[in-house]
Design a protein around this motif. Structure first.
Motif, PDB file in Angstrom:
ATOM      1  N   GLU A  28       0.826  -1.214   0.000  1.00  0.00           N
ATOM      2  CA  GLU A  28       0.000   0.000   0.000  1.00  0.00           C
ATOM      3  C   GLU A  28       0.859   1.263   0.000  1.00  0.00           C
ATOM      4  O   GLU A  28       0.530   2.247  -0.657  1.00  0.00           O
ATOM      5  N   ARG A  70      -4.238   4.034  -7.580  1.00  0.00           N
ATOM      6  CA  ARG A  70      -5.099   3.790  -6.407  1.00  0.00           C
ATOM      7  C   ARG A  70      -6.491   4.380  -6.604  1.00  0.00           C
ATOM      8  O   ARG A  70      -7.492   3.800  -6.220  1.00  0.00           O
ATOM      9  N   GLN A 116     -11.137  -0.853  -7.682  1.00  0.00           N
ATOM     10  CA  GLN A 116     -12.427  -1.241  -7.118  1.00  0.00           C
ATOM     11  C   GLN A 116     -12.201  -1.730  -5.693  1.00  0.00           C
ATOM     12  O   GLN A 116     -11.079  -2.074  -5.309  1.00  0.00           O
ATOM     13  N   CYS A 117     -13.256  -1.762  -4.919  1.00  0.00           N
ATOM     14  CA  CYS A 117     -13.172  -2.217  -3.525  1.00  0.00           C
ATOM     15  C   CYS A 117     -12.591  -3.634  -3.485  1.00  0.00           C
ATOM     16  O   CYS A 117     -13.092  -4.532  -4.155  1.00  0.00           O
ATOM     17  N   GLY A 118     -11.509  -3.815  -2.739  1.00  0.00           N
ATOM     18  CA  GLY A 118     -10.898  -5.123  -2.569  1.00  0.00           C
ATOM     19  C   GLY A 118      -9.956  -5.536  -3.689  1.00  0.00           C
ATOM     20  O   GLY A 118      -9.366  -6.615  -3.636  1.00  0.00           O
ATOM     21  N   GLU A 119      -9.799  -4.706  -4.704  1.00  0.00           N
ATOM     22  CA  GLU A 119      -8.914  -5.042  -5.827  1.00  0.00           C
ATOM     23  C   GLU A 119      -7.456  -4.880  -5.398  1.00  0.00           C
ATOM     24  O   GLU A 119      -7.088  -3.914  -4.735  1.00  0.00           O
TER      25      GLU A 119
END
Length: 182
Positions: A19, A27, A31-34
């Motif tokens: 991260e 970033r 998508q959520c969780g990608e």
């Protein structure tokens, strides 16, 4: 190369990008969780873009020369009937500025690429330019330093298909390694 971007070889396995090293431009489009497995940007400078910006700068400079009256000395035919070079000067400056702006949008620093656990991303500036889902990609091809999976052809005036934009990762130092990674 910036340490946020991974160098890779054909033997480098894809692992999640931490991260802290994730590029902000990429970033923004996840998508959520990608999960990002690889991120990059053009490694080889595009000669076409350098030529485009140079031609645009020459057009602007020529327009300025016309504007201050020096262009009429070099190319007397560009002066209008009244001897004014204002209109030709504004045309050169306008076209040069538009051409420069368009090539500035295409500059290499504006592009980011990512391989995620769900899709392939091509990002230009703040916008998601193109993406491909695994089922949409039939095969990868190489054209120069571009590894692409699609090509957008545009029609020409004679009805033939004209080669258009290659959709993929451009400016790769080792396109064969990138193709193998994909």
């Amino acid at each position: 190369m910036n340490d946020r971007f991974q160098d890779f070889t054909m033997t480098t396995p894809l692992e999640p990008v931490p991260e802290s090293k994730l590029d902000l431009m990429i970033r923004r489009h996840l998508q959520c969780g990608e999960t990002v497995l690889w991120q990059g940007r053009p490694e080889v400078t595009s000669v076409n873009n350098l030529v485009s910006r140079s031609l645009a700068a020459i057009g602007i400079a020529f327009g300025v020369l016309l504007l201050v009256g020096l262009g009429q000395l070099i190319f007397p035919a560009l002066a209008l009937g009244s001897g004014s070079t204002l209109v030709p000067a504004l045309v050169f400056i306008s076209f040069g500025a538009i051409f420069f702006w368009l090539s500035w949008l295409e500059r290499d620093a504006n592009w980011r690429f990512a391989i995620t656990d769900r899709r392939l991303l091509v990002i230009r500036g703040a916008k998601l330019f193109r993406y491909a889902l695994p089922g949409e990609v039939r095969r990868f091809r190489i054209h120069g330093n571009i590894v692409y999976w699609n090509r957008e052809d545009s029609p020409s005036s004679d009805g033939q298909r004209r080669s258009g934009r290659f959709i993929g990762f451009r400016g790769m130092c080792d396109p064969d390694a990138m193709k193998a990674t994909l």
